[in-house]
Enzyme design. Sequence first.
Site, PDB file in Angstrom:
ATOM      1  N   GLN A 158       0.875  -1.184   0.000  1.00  0.00           N
ATOM      2  CA  GLN A 158       0.000   0.000   0.000  1.00  0.00           C
ATOM      3  C   GLN A 158       0.909   1.230   0.000  1.00  0.00           C
ATOM      4  O   GLN A 158       1.618   1.493   0.973  1.00  0.00           O
ATOM      5  CB  GLN A 158      -0.901  -0.009   1.225  1.00  0.00           C
ATOM      6  CG  GLN A 158      -1.705  -1.303   1.381  1.00  0.00           C
ATOM      7  CD  GLN A 158      -2.780  -1.478   0.319  1.00  0.00           C
ATOM      8  OE1 GLN A 158      -3.792  -0.788   0.317  1.00  0.00           O
ATOM      9  NE2 GLN A 158      -2.564  -2.427  -0.579  1.00  0.00           N
ATOM     10  N   ALA A 201     -12.097   2.513   3.702  1.00  0.00           N
ATOM     11  CA  ALA A 201     -11.066   1.677   3.086  1.00  0.00           C
ATOM     12  C   ALA A 201     -10.210   2.474   2.092  1.00  0.00           C
ATOM     13  O   ALA A 201     -10.461   3.645   1.808  1.00  0.00           O
ATOM     14  CB  ALA A 201     -11.724   0.493   2.389  1.00  0.00           C
ATOM     15  N   HIS A 202      -9.196   1.789   1.558  1.00  0.00           N
ATOM     16  CA  HIS A 202      -8.239   2.480   0.700  1.00  0.00           C
ATOM     17  C   HIS A 202      -8.875   3.011  -0.590  1.00  0.00           C
ATOM     18  O   HIS A 202      -9.773   2.417  -1.150  1.00  0.00           O
ATOM     19  CB  HIS A 202      -7.025   1.600   0.384  1.00  0.00           C
ATOM     20  CG  HIS A 202      -7.331   0.275  -0.248  1.00  0.00           C
ATOM     21  ND1 HIS A 202      -6.451  -0.777  -0.228  1.00  0.00           N
ATOM     22  CD2 HIS A 202      -8.416  -0.185  -0.914  1.00  0.00           C
ATOM     23  CE1 HIS A 202      -6.959  -1.809  -0.856  1.00  0.00           C
ATOM     24  NE2 HIS A 202      -8.155  -1.475  -1.290  1.00  0.00           N
ATOM     25  N   ASN A 203      -8.385   4.171  -0.999  1.00  0.00           N
ATOM     26  CA  ASN A 203      -8.771   4.848  -2.253  1.00  0.00           C
ATOM     27  C   ASN A 203     -10.172   5.453  -2.232  1.00  0.00           C
ATOM     28  O   ASN A 203     -10.642   5.959  -3.257  1.00  0.00           O
ATOM     29  CB  ASN A 203      -8.659   3.907  -3.466  1.00  0.00           C
ATOM     30  CG  ASN A 203      -7.314   3.233  -3.562  1.00  0.00           C
ATOM     31  OD1 ASN A 203      -6.299   3.808  -3.200  1.00  0.00           O
ATOM     32  ND2 ASN A 203      -7.304   2.000  -4.021  1.00  0.00           N
TER      33      ASN A 203
END
Length: 334
Positions: A205, A246-248
Amino acid sequence: MITNIIQKPEGPFSIDEISKEANCTYHKRNTGISIYNITSLKKAKKGDLSFLDNMKYFNSLNDCKATAIIVPADIHDKLKTKAILLKSNNAYASYAKALQKFYPIKKTKINQINKEIFIKIASNTQVSKKALIENNVEIKSGSIIKSFSTIGPNVIIGRNCIISNNVHISNTVIGDNTIIHSGTVIGSDGFGYAQLKGKFIKIPQIGIVKIGNDVEIGANCTIDRGSLMHTEIRNGVKIDNLVHIAHNVIIKDNTVIAGQTGIAGSTVIGKNVMIGGQVGISGHLQIGNNAKIGAQAGVTKNVKNYASISGTPAVKLSTYLKKSIILNKLAEKK
């Protein structure tokens, strides 16, 4: 500068090196070409590697400027692009392997001496003696860091922010006048794994979290750093306790989110959205501006501007209410 907290890639590497590492095949006439980084289809430029795994992004190939793209073998022959196509039987795992080559996962020993420590704290800040400030951190004027919080590595905190007790922030840039309550973790790795030969391998990540001005984040929230891109919480957003982002994910201006809500990766939440408690939102969705999402809704599809939805799976609020009335009447007849 924001670029100072973003991880730099190793390399460059030749197409041949990447192909071997990622278990891909390609036309061998391109062996001498060098690749300098790996990024998304939308952001890629000449000299970059990108990948296509989710067909929701198929149309992004048309405008992609990447030199090379990892693609699934079963659609390889259907693609028309000037980029070099690296064919894979497991495109997501190939992407993970390529990303590990550019961004190897480094294990830092506890108390390891770092000769390049950079910490810049403005003179009129209040930083508790019981807080831990790690490497590559800037804290601007008027901000308060309370006890037992860990700031860093790779953090910029703007003016007049309040960071409460037991907060952990890494890989993050924060604007001005933002409040973060106790127990919240910002900038840790997102949930990124690819399945390969019956096991799950970690996808590095490498993005950051960008938090705007006048944001308030409740207690015990978790906001993951981006995978390739950034996770964004824009100006004026208000987040209740126990929310996971969460990511993005991108949350646009002046949206409010009630407690125990979870938003899966790469979903974009529009401006002025109101999200009730215990809502679950699937990944890679678009939630329109001024939408309203009722408590405990399960959102699995894109939501239009100004829509009001509720239920699981979420439907128009009027439909949800009609269904509830009909179900109640049926139950009463029995």
